[in-house]
Design a protein around this motif. Structure first.
Motif, short mmCIF file in Angstrom:
data_model
loop_
_atom_site.label_atom_id
_atom_site.label_comp_id
_atom_site.label_asym_id
_atom_site.label_seq_id
_atom_site.Cartn_x
_atom_site.Cartn_y
_atom_site.Cartn_z
N PHE A 164 -4.37 12.24 -11.42
CA PHE A 164 -4.92 12.16 -10.72
C PHE A 164 -5.16 10.72 -9.60
CE2 PHE A 164 -5.80 12.67 -5.61
CZ PHE A 164 -5.00 11.66 -4.83
N HIS A 180 -7.22 1.50 -8.70
CA HIS A 180 -7.99 0.14 -7.35
C HIS A 180 -8.59 -0.84 -8.52
CE1 HIS A 180 -11.02 -1.16 -4.42
NE2 HIS A 180 -12.24 -0.08 -5.97
N LYS A 200 0.80 3.83 -2.78
CA LYS A 200 0.81 5.66 -2.32
C LYS A 200 1.77 6.44 -3.15
CE LYS A 200 -1.15 8.05 0.95
NZ LYS A 200 -0.92 8.53 3.12
N LEU A 226 -5.76 6.98 -9.97
CA LEU A 226 -6.09 6.06 -8.49
C LEU A 226 -7.68 5.26 -9.01
CD1 LEU A 226 -5.74 6.51 -5.27
CD2 LEU A 226 -7.34 7.60 -5.07
N ILE A 276 1.66 6.67 -6.48
CA ILE A 276 0.20 7.84 -7.54
C ILE A 276 1.20 8.37 -6.69
CG2 ILE A 276 -1.68 8.30 -6.28
CD1 ILE A 276 -2.24 5.11 -6.25
N SER A 277 1.64 8.93 -5.99
CA SER A 277 1.83 10.68 -5.02
C SER A 277 3.08 11.16 -6.26
CB SER A 277 2.18 10.47 -4.38
OG SER A 277 3.93 10.58 -4.48
N VAL A 325 1.66 11.01 -10.07
CA VAL A 325 1.72 11.55 -11.29
C VAL A 325 0.44 13.24 -10.87
CG1 VAL A 325 -1.22 11.37 -11.73
CG2 VAL A 325 0.08 9.20 -10.87
N ARG A 375 1.10 -0.98 -0.21
CA ARG A 375 -0.14 0.32 0.06
C ARG A 375 0.80 1.55 -0.13
NH1 ARG A 375 -4.48 -0.41 4.57
NH2 ARG A 375 -4.65 -3.00 3.91
#
Lengths: 173, 347
Positions: B187, B195, B176, B191, B179-180, B182, B172
């Motif tokens: 964004f 998912h 994270k 996400l 993703i930060s 992007v 996880r």
């Protein structure tokens, strides 16, 4: 003072505490314990936006809510260039919470008025929270439901008042 | 929901072609490193729900990861040490029975029968034995080649184990951090797509593995019931090959027929074996698959056939076995990406 690491750690602690304070003041997270707030903090996404940058636009599919950690966010409606500001949100205030429950199109634009830091709380993370910590997940969802119910009640009240006003106008015509 | 514009579709197509070329290049340059990561990713996908369940009852993620990690690799090792020798012994026994010489006799017998039929029909003679002999000899030498890479395999397994543990524990956090990076504009879209890919992929992988396990178990039981020698080997093969849709039951049936004919010297079990595998295929189609594999990730038969042919062409037998699950994974990623783009396209 001679130990920079000590100062850095203290600074981090203060930063973390202020973040927990921000969360504590958000109605969805109010009354949660410190450890629960820390669990929430772990799943939040911190994003930085420059002045004038859109956080989301009207009509886009929404995925979750944002909390203003630092800065100011304007909620506007209308096409770019002809936008009308309906609200200005500052530190600790939140927006877009309906999208936490359903991926509906956003009903307004959210644009940073100054350089802004927001905390994003999104549906996949809420679902993950419900999986791994159902007690905390359910209490967050219950608070969310309460906020939406209060808003619905408020809208019904406004709707009733408007209807009464229309009836009155029709009677006087 | 409006359709995507032609320009966007062409752009998506070009993006995927580019990704395929980059993927192909990376596979050639650092194939084994990437495969370590991919295998670890698949195992962590399979174990993640169990770690989540442990977390739900109050077990910290680190401890949950350790527990699931030990349980999984313990179980795999236990299977390796208990079931593998049995299957291996059965395979050796079968190999003795189906030695190239014995096989030649069996094939020559079939050949003689067919030629007799062809002569009746007035057709030319059929020479099968030399060709099949070559195929089997090549397969045997291939097995020896695989065995020579034991040291490499140990290092590979160790790296997979290591990567799996960290993906389970810190998956996880890693996600994270990725993703930060992007850009703000993409964004929420990223996400949402990640998912949905995670969810579909986990469900697909768990589905095909559970399906293969159930088919393997049912095949073993059916072969034991019919009285086919080495029924465990047949069940194991049927289960393994069931990772490729449509291939499990025919492979199991073929193996069972060869074993029963060579061991018992009679064709009398052929009909019951074929009937059992037809029944198994129907049970798999109408009962097991609907419960294990989500309809949305099932593939069109044409795609399956193409994947098997392409996998066989590029990577041999193993390629054939893993091509369909790999295409399934790619299919899930592609469809979620496409729908994600549709939902979040700029207005």
């Amino acid at each position: 003072m001679s130990n920079p690491i000590l100062w850095r750690n203290l600074f981090r602690q203060k930063k973390a505490e202020s973040l927990l304070d921000v969360l504590r003041n958000v109605p969805i997270f109010e009354d949660l314990s410190r450890s629960e707030l820390k669990s929430i903090e772990r799943i939040l996404h911190r994003r930085s936006y420059r002045r004038g940058e859109y956080i989301f636009r009207e009509g886009e599919t929404g995925l979750g809510m944002y909390i203003v950690e630092e800065g100011a966010v304007a909620i506007t409606v209308g096409e770019p260039g002809h936008e009308k500001e309906i609200s200005l949100l500052r530190n600790g205030e939140f927006f877009g919470e309906m999208a936490l429950l359903h991926e509906d199109p956003r009903s307004a634009n959210a644009v940073a008025r100054v350089d802004t830091i927001v905390l994003g709380f999104f549906q996949p993370d809420l679902l993950q929270l419900l999986e791994t910590n159902p007690r905390l997940g359910v209490s967050v969802v219950m608070r969310l439901a309460r906020i939406i119910a209060e808003r619905l009640q408020h809208l019904l009240h406004e709707n009733k008042q408007l209807q009464e006003r229309i009836d009155e106008l029709e009677r006087n015509r | 929901m409006n359709e995507l514009s032609l320009t966007t579709k062409i752009l998506i197509f070009i993006l995927f072609l580019l990704l395929l070329v980059i993927g192909w290049y990376l596979l050639n340059v650092a194939g084994s490193i990437i495969s370590i990561f991919l295998v670890a990713l698949v195992i962590s996908f399979l174990l993640a729900p169990s770690v989540d369940t442990l977390e739900r009852i109050g077990v910290p993620r680190l401890l949950g990861s350790i527990v699931m990690f030990i349980l999984f690799f313990g179980l795999v090792s236990a299977i390796f040490y208990t079931v593998t020798p049995v299957i291996y012994e059965e395979a050796i026994r079968v190999q003795h029975k189906i030695s190239v010489g014995a096989l030649r006799d069996a094939i020559q017998q079939v050949e003689a029968n067919v030629n007799e039929q062809l002569r009746i029909l007035g057709a030319v003679e059929w020479k099968l034995a030399p060709y099949l002999e070559n195929v089997f000899s090549a397969a045997l030498s291939n097995i020896l080649g695989v065995a020579s890479g034991v040291v490499y395999s140990v290092i590979y397994v160790f790296m997979v184990v290591f990567a799996t543990f960290f993906l389970l524990k810190d998956g996880r956090r890693i996600k994270k951090s990725l993703i930060s990076a992007v850009p703000n504009r993409f964004f929420e879209m990223t996400l949402s797509i990640i998912h949905k890919i995670e969810w579909s992929l986990g469900a697909y992988l768990r589905g095909i593995l559970l399906d293969a396990f159930v088919v393997g178990l049912l095949s073993t039981f059916a072969m034991w019931l019919i009285g086919v020698p080495n029924f465990m080997l047949v069940g194991f093969a049927a289960g393994m090959f069931n990772l490729v849709p449509y291939l499990g039951p025919p492979t199991g049936a073929l193996l069972a027929i060869i074993i029963s004919v060579v061991s018992l010297g009679t064709w009398e079990k052929t009909i019951p074996i074929i009937l059992a595998f037809i029944a198994l295929r129907l049970i798999d189609d109408f009962l097991v698959q609907p419960m294990t594999i989500s309809k949305s990730v099932r593939m069109h038969p044409l795609v399956v056939i193409f994947a098997i042919l392409a996998g066989g062409q590029f990577f041999g037998i193993l390629g054939m076995l893993f091509a369909v699950p790999a295409v399934g994974v790619f299919n899930v990623i592609l469809s979620e990406f496409y729908h994600g783009i549709q939902r979040y396209r700029p207005i």
